[in-house]
Design a protein around this motif. Structure first.
Motif, PDB file in Angstrom:
ATOM      1  N   ALA A 105       1.712  -0.018   4.827  1.00 15.69           N
ATOM      2  CA  ALA A 105       1.438  -0.942   4.969  1.00 15.69           C
ATOM      3  C   ALA A 105       0.288  -1.170   5.399  1.00 15.69           C
ATOM      4  O   ALA A 105      -0.022  -0.303   6.215  1.00 15.69           O
ATOM      5  CB  ALA A 105       2.743  -1.865   5.784  1.00 15.69           C
ATOM      6  N   ARG A 106      -0.362  -2.719   5.743  1.00 22.84           N
ATOM      7  CA  ARG A 106      -1.886  -2.884   5.960  1.00 22.84           C
ATOM      8  C   ARG A 106      -1.511  -4.598   6.221  1.00 22.84           C
ATOM      9  O   ARG A 106      -1.205  -4.759   5.646  1.00 22.84           O
ATOM     10  CB  ARG A 106      -3.290  -1.901   5.368  1.00 22.84           C
ATOM     11  N   SER A 133      -4.338  -7.110   8.172  1.00 19.41           N
ATOM     12  CA  SER A 133      -5.679  -8.381   8.072  1.00 19.41           C
ATOM     13  C   SER A 133      -5.618  -8.449   9.784  1.00 19.41           C
ATOM     14  O   SER A 133      -4.384  -8.073  10.749  1.00 19.41           O
ATOM     15  CB  SER A 133      -5.940  -9.215   7.742  1.00 19.41           C
ATOM     16  N   ASN A 172      -2.783 -11.647   5.679  1.00 19.84           N
ATOM     17  CA  ASN A 172      -3.166 -10.633   4.715  1.00 19.84           C
ATOM     18  C   ASN A 172      -2.386  -9.879   5.069  1.00 19.84           C
ATOM     19  O   ASN A 172      -2.613  -8.637   6.082  1.00 19.84           O
ATOM     20  CB  ASN A 172      -4.354 -10.112   4.560  1.00 19.84           C
ATOM     21  N   THR A 173      -1.654  -9.272   4.316  1.00 27.88           N
ATOM     22  CA  THR A 173      -0.457  -8.300   4.665  1.00 27.88           C
ATOM     23  C   THR A 173      -0.817  -7.607   3.161  1.00 27.88           C
ATOM     24  O   THR A 173      -0.944  -7.773   1.698  1.00 27.88           O
ATOM     25  CB  THR A 173       0.906  -8.012   4.968  1.00 27.88           C
ATOM     26  N   TYR A 174       0.070  -6.588   2.974  1.00 32.91           N
ATOM     27  CA  TYR A 174       0.318  -5.784   1.708  1.00 32.91           C
ATOM     28  C   TYR A 174       0.933  -4.213   2.033  1.00 32.91           C
ATOM     29  O   TYR A 174       1.056  -3.909   3.109  1.00 32.91           O
ATOM     30  CB  TYR A 174      -1.623  -4.779   1.015  1.00 32.91           C
ATOM     31  N   TYR A 175       1.999  -4.143   1.020  1.00 33.28           N
ATOM     32  CA  TYR A 175       2.687  -2.810   1.559  1.00 33.28           C
ATOM     33  C   TYR A 175       2.941  -2.487  -0.290  1.00 33.28           C
ATOM     34  O   TYR A 175       2.196  -2.432  -1.199  1.00 33.28           O
ATOM     35  CB  TYR A 175       3.688  -3.844   1.339  1.00 33.28           C
ATOM     36  N   ASP A 219       4.320  -0.679  -3.517  1.00 34.96           N
ATOM     37  CA  ASP A 219       6.153  -0.390  -3.562  1.00 34.96           C
ATOM     38  C   ASP A 219       7.234  -0.135  -3.238  1.00 34.96           C
ATOM     39  O   ASP A 219       7.956  -0.570  -3.704  1.00 34.96           O
ATOM     40  CB  ASP A 219       5.268  -0.293  -5.169  1.00 34.96           C
ATOM     41  N   LYS A 253       8.284  -2.626  -0.223  1.00 32.04           N
ATOM     42  CA  LYS A 253       8.121  -3.926  -0.533  1.00 32.04           C
ATOM     43  C   LYS A 253       9.708  -4.993  -0.466  1.00 32.04           C
ATOM     44  O   LYS A 253      10.341  -4.595  -1.289  1.00 32.04           O
ATOM     45  CB  LYS A 253       7.256  -4.277  -2.343  1.00 32.04           C
ATOM     46  N   TYR A 276      -9.698  -2.946   5.080  1.00 26.27           N
ATOM     47  CA  TYR A 276      -8.800  -2.976   5.147  1.00 26.27           C
ATOM     48  C   TYR A 276      -8.299  -2.335   3.611  1.00 26.27           C
ATOM     49  O   TYR A 276      -8.670  -2.987   2.403  1.00 26.27           O
ATOM     50  CB  TYR A 276      -8.910  -4.564   4.779  1.00 26.27           C
ATOM     51  N   VAL A 310      -6.202   1.497   1.687  1.00 24.05           N
ATOM     52  CA  VAL A 310      -5.033   1.488   1.600  1.00 24.05           C
ATOM     53  C   VAL A 310      -4.739   3.565   1.946  1.00 24.05           C
ATOM     54  O   VAL A 310      -3.711   3.914   1.830  1.00 24.05           O
ATOM     55  CB  VAL A 310      -4.117   1.902   0.676  1.00 24.05           C
TER      56      VAL A 310
END
Length: 123
Positions: free
Chosen positions: A49-50, A52, A57-60, A62, A65, A103, A105
């Motif tokens: 995960a990340r 900002s 802002n976040t991102y995972y 799969d 998630k 930002y 992966v």
């Protein structure tokens, strides 16, 4: 430069939860993008995960998630990883990482790393 120390790992049964913390010291924490990565035995380290610098802002990956949540408290210089519905395949050493410029992966984009914390999920 920033120093990172993870905590909160441990042994948990499948379906359980853990919250990892990553405490930062050194430079201004709010300037850093933060990421969580993990490395299982015999496998390469992978992105989890990340988040900002502001937390907006976040991102995972799969694979996590809907089960994991990354967050940060800039006043406490800490980033968190809330892990729910844990599975045996989540067993790994979890690392937090920091970058001022990206930002991403990709682990090569993060110059600063903690020492890791072990998470073991039993079936």
């Amino acid at each position: 430069q920033v120093q990172l120390v993870e905590s909160g790992g441990g042994l948990v049964q499948a379906g359980g939860s853990l919250r990892l913390s990553c405490a930062a010291s050194g430079r201004t924490f709010s300037n850093y993008y933060m990421g969580w990565f993990r490395q299982a035995p015999g496998k390469e380290r992978e992105f989890v995960a990340r988040i900002s610098w502001s937390g907006a802002n976040t991102y995972y990956a799969d694979s996590v998630k809907g089960r994991f949540t990354i967050s940060r408290d800039n006043a406490k210089n800490t980033v968190y990883l809330q892990m729910n519905s844990l599975k045996p395949e989540d067993t790994a050493v979890y690392y937090c990482a920091a970058s001022t410029s990206t930002y991403s992966v990709y682990e090569y984009a993060y110059p600063y790393w903690g020492q890791g914390t072990q998470v073991t999920v039993s079936s």
